[in-house]
Design an enzyme around this catalytic site. Structure first.
Site, short mmCIF file in Angstrom:
data_model
loop_
_atom_site.label_atom_id
_atom_site.label_comp_id
_atom_site.label_asym_id
_atom_site.label_seq_id
_atom_site.Cartn_x
_atom_site.Cartn_y
_atom_site.Cartn_z
N HIS A 292 40.46 34.54 40.49
CA HIS A 292 40.09 35.53 39.30
C HIS A 292 40.41 34.59 38.10
CE1 HIS A 292 40.77 39.59 41.76
NE2 HIS A 292 39.46 39.18 41.67
N HIS A 446 44.02 34.19 36.62
CA HIS A 446 44.68 35.28 36.55
C HIS A 446 45.76 35.44 37.68
CE1 HIS A 446 44.07 40.09 36.30
NE2 HIS A 446 45.27 39.52 35.98
N HIS A 447 45.91 33.87 38.25
CA HIS A 447 47.01 33.83 39.19
C HIS A 447 46.75 34.48 40.66
CE1 HIS A 447 48.95 32.08 35.84
NE2 HIS A 447 49.26 33.25 35.33
N HIS A 448 45.43 34.44 40.93
CA HIS A 448 45.21 34.89 42.19
C HIS A 448 44.33 34.09 43.36
CE1 HIS A 448 44.92 38.84 39.64
NE2 HIS A 448 46.24 38.58 39.85
N PRO A 449 44.63 32.96 43.47
CA PRO A 449 44.03 32.11 44.31
C PRO A 449 44.09 32.39 45.88
CG PRO A 449 45.94 30.99 43.68
CD PRO A 449 45.95 32.04 42.96
#
Length: 507
Positions: A292, A446-449
């Site tokens: 994200h 958004h730190h959601h890999p």
């Protein structure tokens, strides 16, 4: 050599759940290894300190290669190198996603990965402040707070502004519908962060069948006759081998595929380029990388001082359909977030805290797909991470639409007493080409890999690595298509579902 029935690699969100749940069986010896240490920095427990944690000793501090879609910028990718993993660094928002988000999961891995099939795990995992219901549990390990009086007055007016442009008003993002304005549910207890390790692992550490080894570097996996049977590690400067009947990778979207590839599992050409011999061809390892993006963002000068957040600065995510902000059905395609502490990227001057606020905006279901690969055969070699941000027309259109919705909310009547004018993007930035140029500089992770050991091509419906006996991946890397919201709640549910299967331990 040290041997276990099950060796879990990575003590982050997934690994904490898996190790705690499996060790409930006293006849099963469980080893859990973690590259970092037990948390000791007091700032980790403070919900207001999360923006300032990246770059400290417990951050892997990954970085992407320059991204053409974001003005050639490289992006910091903080990931937790600590017991608790990235649940010690993240913003604590607990959002499951829309039920429709899980349809690609079920298509890839079978009906056991649908939302309805995962719902018992979501409920089992949580101690919800709102009490038990058909959608929530109140007896699980993980505290989930639905804030009340703590919500910032700016955020209350922001939610009202969303409703004024047509957004449904929700009391709860996790009660089924996702589209609309609601306070964020947060993994906070008594004013302190609750990491997944705090919730699951710490209470289990007294069990004699559970061994936690910290400050351990895992080099690669030991395989014999098509079966994973151990891991080569270094701890205390000494190399050794840990053996196990089953090995569960819970190292995350970056480290799990890298470990597979360092072990010779992956695409032959990719491995050859990193100086690694291919031992098992599995071309999709490291591919399907997506994440994200948020824009930081739509920034407003405050008409009056903005008091600090009593929670964690970003108190409300608002999920919307860009084509109709009043539509409630279906999974939303854009998200907004009101951040009390002003947020910008390195491309812009940051306003002083209290003088401004930001409405961030982003795309919930990006179509851009990237990849990662080892920079060499050693765990010390810097990985090459290419998320291919904003590489599709659809993502760029959706990103523009999210910014336009952020501006509509920011200019709505309920926020007029707060705003003394827009700072970013600023007057005159209205045309598509100008919005694109701004967003390229304002985009941040958004730190959601997710996605690099995807359900389907890399792991089967039991999360077993295809073609390798005794080897499983249980973390965000198996997610084939990202959920609309932050992924930590889904990662906990994945781990709960896998560890709680009636036929565990799997062969």
């Amino acid at each position: 050599m040290t041997g276990f029935d099950v060796l879990v690699i990575g003590a982050g969100s997934a690994g904490s759940v898996v190790a705690a749940r499996l060790s409930e069986d006293p006849g099963l010896s469980v080893g859990l290894v973690e590259a970092g240490a037990v948390p000791s920095d007091p700032d980790i427990a403070s919900p207001q300190q999360w923006p300032f944690l990246p770059g400290r000793a417990f951050d892997w501090a990954y970085r992407t290669i320059p991204q053409p879609g974001t003005a050639g910028r490289s992006h910091d990718w903080p990931r937790g190198r600590i017991v608790g993993g990235s649940s010690c660094l993240h913003a604590m928002a607990h959002v499951r996603g829309h039920p429709d988000d899980f349809e690609p999961w079920a298509a890839a891995g079978g009906p056991g990965w649908s939302y309805q099939a995962l719902l018992p795990a979501f409920r089992r995992s949580e101690r919800f402040s709102g009490g038990a219901s058909a959608m929530h549990g109140d007896a699980g390990p993980l505290d989930v707070l639905l804030p009340g009086d703590e919500i910032h007055p700016l955020v209350r007016d922001y939610m009202d502004a969303g409703v004024s442009i047509g957004a449904p008003r929700l009391g709860d993002h996790n009660a089924g519908p996702l589209t609309g304005a609601a306070p964020n549910q947060l993994t906070i207890r008594d004013g302190r962060r609750v990491s997944v390790a705090d919730a699951y692992l710490v209470p289990a550490l007294g069990r004699p069948n559970l061994t936690l080894l910290t400050d351990v570097l895992v080099h690669d996996l030991v395989m014999q006759a098509g079966r994973a049977c151990g891991a080569r590690i270094t701890r205390g400067g000494v190399q050794e081998i840990l053996t196990a009947d089953r090995i569960v990778l819970c190292a995350g979207t970056v480290a799990s595929p890298l470990l597979l590839m360092r072990s010779g599992i992956g695409d032959p050409d990719t491995l050859r380029g990193a100086g690694i011999a291919c031992r098992h061809e599995l071309p999709e390892v490291g591919r399907n990388l997506h994440d994200h993006l948020l824009a930081a963002g739509n920034v407003y000068r405050a008409r009056r001082p903005v008091a600090p957040s009593r929670l964690q600065h970003s108190e409300s995510l608002m999920y919307l359909h860009s084509d109709d902000s009043s539509r409630a059905e279906g999974s939303p395609d854009v998200v907004l977030a009101c951040v009390v502490l002003p947020v910008v990227t390195e491309a812009f001057a940051r306003p002083e805290a209290g003088s401004a606020y930001t409405i961030m905006c982003g795309v919930t279901h990006p179509t851009s797909r990237g990849s990662l690969r080892p920079g060499g055969p050693s765990v010390a070699d810097v990985p090459i991470i290419d998320p291919a941000y904003l590489s599709t027309d659809q993502d760029r259109r959706s990103f523009r639409a999210s910014l336009r919705l952020a501006r509509a909310v920011g200019r709505a009547a309920p926020l007029r007493d707060w705003s003394d004018g827009e700072i970013l993007p600023g007057p005159g930035v209205e045309a598509d080409v100008d919005l694109d140029a701004f967003l390229a500089r304002a985009a941040m992770t958004h730190h959601h890999p997710v996605g690099t050991c995807s359900l389907g091509p890399v792991v089967d419906g039991d999360l077993r690595v295809r073609g390798i006996d005794g080897l499983f991946v249980v973390d965000a890397s198996v997610i084939p298509s990202i959920t609309a919201g932050p992924v930590n709640a889904a990662v906990v549910a994945i781990a709960e579902t896998w560890a709680g299967a009636t036929d565990q331990p799997r062969q």
